[in-house]
Design an enzyme around this catalytic site. Sequence first.
Site, PDB file in Angstrom:
ATOM      1  N   CYS A   2       0.916  -1.076  -0.186  1.00  0.00           N
ATOM      2  CA  CYS A   2      -0.152  -0.047   0.033  1.00  0.00           C
ATOM      3  C   CYS A   2       0.710   1.234  -0.058  1.00  0.00           C
ATOM      4  O   CYS A   2       2.227   1.122  -0.146  1.00  0.00           O
ATOM      5  CB  CYS A   2      -0.872   0.051   1.235  1.00  0.00           C
ATOM      6  SG  CYS A   2      -1.788  -1.543   1.494  1.00  0.00           S
ATOM      7  N   ILE A  53      -4.064  -7.896  -0.447  1.00  0.00           N
ATOM      8  CA  ILE A  53      -3.142  -8.980  -0.406  1.00  0.00           C
ATOM      9  C   ILE A  53      -3.900  -9.982   0.346  1.00  0.00           C
ATOM     10  O   ILE A  53      -4.004 -11.343   0.210  1.00  0.00           O
ATOM     11  CB  ILE A  53      -1.750  -8.649  -0.176  1.00  0.00           C
ATOM     12  CG1 ILE A  53      -1.125  -7.675  -1.037  1.00  0.00           C
ATOM     13  CG2 ILE A  53      -0.838 -10.309  -0.391  1.00  0.00           C
ATOM     14  CD1 ILE A  53      -1.045  -8.088  -2.469  1.00  0.00           C
ATOM     15  N   ASN A  75       1.937   0.137   5.421  1.00  0.00           N
ATOM     16  CA  ASN A  75       2.366  -0.244   4.172  1.00  0.00           C
ATOM     17  C   ASN A  75       3.210  -1.346   4.541  1.00  0.00           C
ATOM     18  O   ASN A  75       4.401  -1.278   5.043  1.00  0.00           O
ATOM     19  CB  ASN A  75       3.330   0.928   3.425  1.00  0.00           C
ATOM     20  CG  ASN A  75       3.954   0.330   2.271  1.00  0.00           C
ATOM     21  OD1 ASN A  75       3.457  -0.643   1.621  1.00  0.00           O
ATOM     22  ND2 ASN A  75       4.819   1.076   1.816  1.00  0.00           N
ATOM     23  N   GLY A  76       2.995  -2.567   3.887  1.00  0.00           N
ATOM     24  CA  GLY A  76       3.802  -3.776   3.986  1.00  0.00           C
ATOM     25  C   GLY A  76       3.065  -4.988   4.375  1.00  0.00           C
ATOM     26  O   GLY A  76       1.986  -5.254   4.234  1.00  0.00           O
ATOM     27  N   SER A 363      11.290 -12.343  -4.588  1.00  0.00           N
ATOM     28  CA  SER A 363      12.531 -11.964  -5.403  1.00  0.00           C
ATOM     29  C   SER A 363      13.773 -12.829  -4.643  1.00  0.00           C
ATOM     30  O   SER A 363      13.778 -13.173  -3.534  1.00  0.00           O
ATOM     31  CB  SER A 363      13.055 -10.317  -5.641  1.00  0.00           C
ATOM     32  OG  SER A 363      13.273 -10.002  -4.322  1.00  0.00           O
ATOM     33  N   GLY A 364      15.048 -12.589  -5.154  1.00  0.00           N
ATOM     34  CA  GLY A 364      16.261 -12.980  -4.665  1.00  0.00           C
ATOM     35  C   GLY A 364      17.122 -11.639  -4.044  1.00  0.00           C
ATOM     36  O   GLY A 364      18.421 -12.042  -3.552  1.00  0.00           O
TER      37      GLY A 364
END
Length: 640
Positions: A2, A53, A75-76, A363-364
């Site tokens: 967000c 989400i 946010n998160g 992701s890495g």
Amino acid sequence: MCGIAGIVDLRGRRDIDGAVLAAMNQIQFHRGPDEGGTFIESGVGLAHRRLSIIDLSSGQQPLFNEDHSVVVVFNGEIYNFPELTEELLALGHEFRTRCDTEVIVHAWEAWGEDCVKRFRGMFAFALWDRNRDTLFLGRDHLGKKPLHYALLPSGELIFGSELKILLQHPGFVRDLDPRAVEDYFAYGYIPDPRTIFKGALKLPPAHTLCVRRGDPLPPPRAYWDVAFKAHAPMSEDEAGHELIERLREATRIRLVSEVPLGAFLSGGVDSSAVVAMMAGLSSSPVKTCSIAFDDPRFNEAQFAQEVAEKFHTDHRVETVDPDDFGLLDKLAWLYDEPYADSSALPTYRVCELARRKVTVALSGDGGDENLAGYRRYKWHSYEEKLRAKLPLGLRRSVFGFLGRVYPKADWAPRVFRAKTTFEAMARDTVEGYFHGVSVMSDRVRAPLYSAAFRRELQGYHALEVMRDHASRAPTDDPLSLIQYIDIKTYLPGDILTKVDRASMAHSLEVRAPLLDHPLVDWISGLPPHFKLRGGEGKYIFKKALEPILPHDILYRPKMGFAVPLVAWFRGPLRERLREAVLGPVMEQSGVFDMAYLRTLVDQHQSGQRDHSAALWSLLMFESFLRTLADAPALVRGEAA
């Protein structure tokens, strides 16, 4: 995922301008297109844009505690929220939702400022407690989520997920910070806590800001740091096994989602390892995506395809135009301040591709900083061994002289390009590393500025950023020290900023298992020779992955995202570069020695020197200035 924004009157309870708060929230619509919400009471205004989400039906924000005395915008993701919920329920707290956001308000009530120490995830939030008349801001351990703030002359504190949010407030003054300009041309980004503007700051990673109305604004407070505390002795096999188990667990908790989830797959070690963990944890094929380049020097698509086939992923690949420079001005708008990592272009494209299939992508990111994967770590370690053979005073006099008199020879075979090595040998550990990572070396940067701008700098040098972090480092091992510096500077300032802005431009959430903060802390305690050995970075990680990933994935040369800047500036961008770098916007800024800028452009375009990195940073600075100048009156900090 967000975006948040807010205005809090720290002097009293003056009315909040709802139109300004709405403008601040609307400018970040891309971060949360699903829903928006605001909360306004006397002297307080909070706003939120939501990308749904988890708990799609009831996770709206701003979100309150039971009696509405505490409100948060967030946010998160907090991955351990189920465990925290159970603990807080046992303490008597009541929950109305199944989302991680509600954990924050109850954790604040239970544990106060220390609540952030209990959170495991990525987060930036603002919490208002009416009973305590207190504003509490928090940012995650490693800086995955951004938070900017500014104290206005009016006594209002404004904040937001992106810098452009602050610029929507008519009281914000957009004067540039000379020190931030110097930082930018040294690093290619502006390290925390500075922003390009004098009046705005970034809340650093692993910090909180807690202020009670009527009190002066305190400095941010650190709540965590990477320890680099050595573990009890263990064998390579034991360390490798535990590393994989910890990565698997960090990946598992990041698979919780009520929307489509997948992964970036570059074909490198880190992203391949994450996909391998996901495949072992998932009952259905992992959705993966990667981008390809026509130029074989930059193309990793075949390696990504090999991993995709091994783990039977639902793989999508798209070839990106190697001359994809149509995004230049868009980047200036996305990043809000000068940002010179050219891999922002392909990162934007891979996020665009991923969003067509998923809303969340793993992701890495983080493997290179944690496990010494960058080539520069190898070269720095080599230089450190040479430095150790002679005292600093002797090196400064001998190699300093050689560095000054030896010619710059970009055209010569590498063995004869000794000037940079001489210069590095004349420096101490931190100076040497700074010298190695700078976008513009001191030699190139020193003549860059006008006489008037140099006076504004008052002797400030960007090296001070690294010096400051090195002075607080919990380790003096040469490799661990520069890893620590990178975790404090390059990781949040460049890598995580790039991923946040590129992903949120497409309303995509990106999760990074290798940046799980307990995992980062555990890896930091491994012996340095487990990370870098015989010139091989990520040594223990690669050994542990040998039964899982193909040998050519683990031990091929590192490529990474790259764009052909050298050719662009001598070919398709030749005229645009000259018009921008030598044009009126740069001249009127008063920052530059324009004759020197012309020398840089001429030398590069004639083939005499490779100034591509410096010229890209100048081009992006010009784009930032032009974007700011073209903004509407409200953004310029003028009265509407």
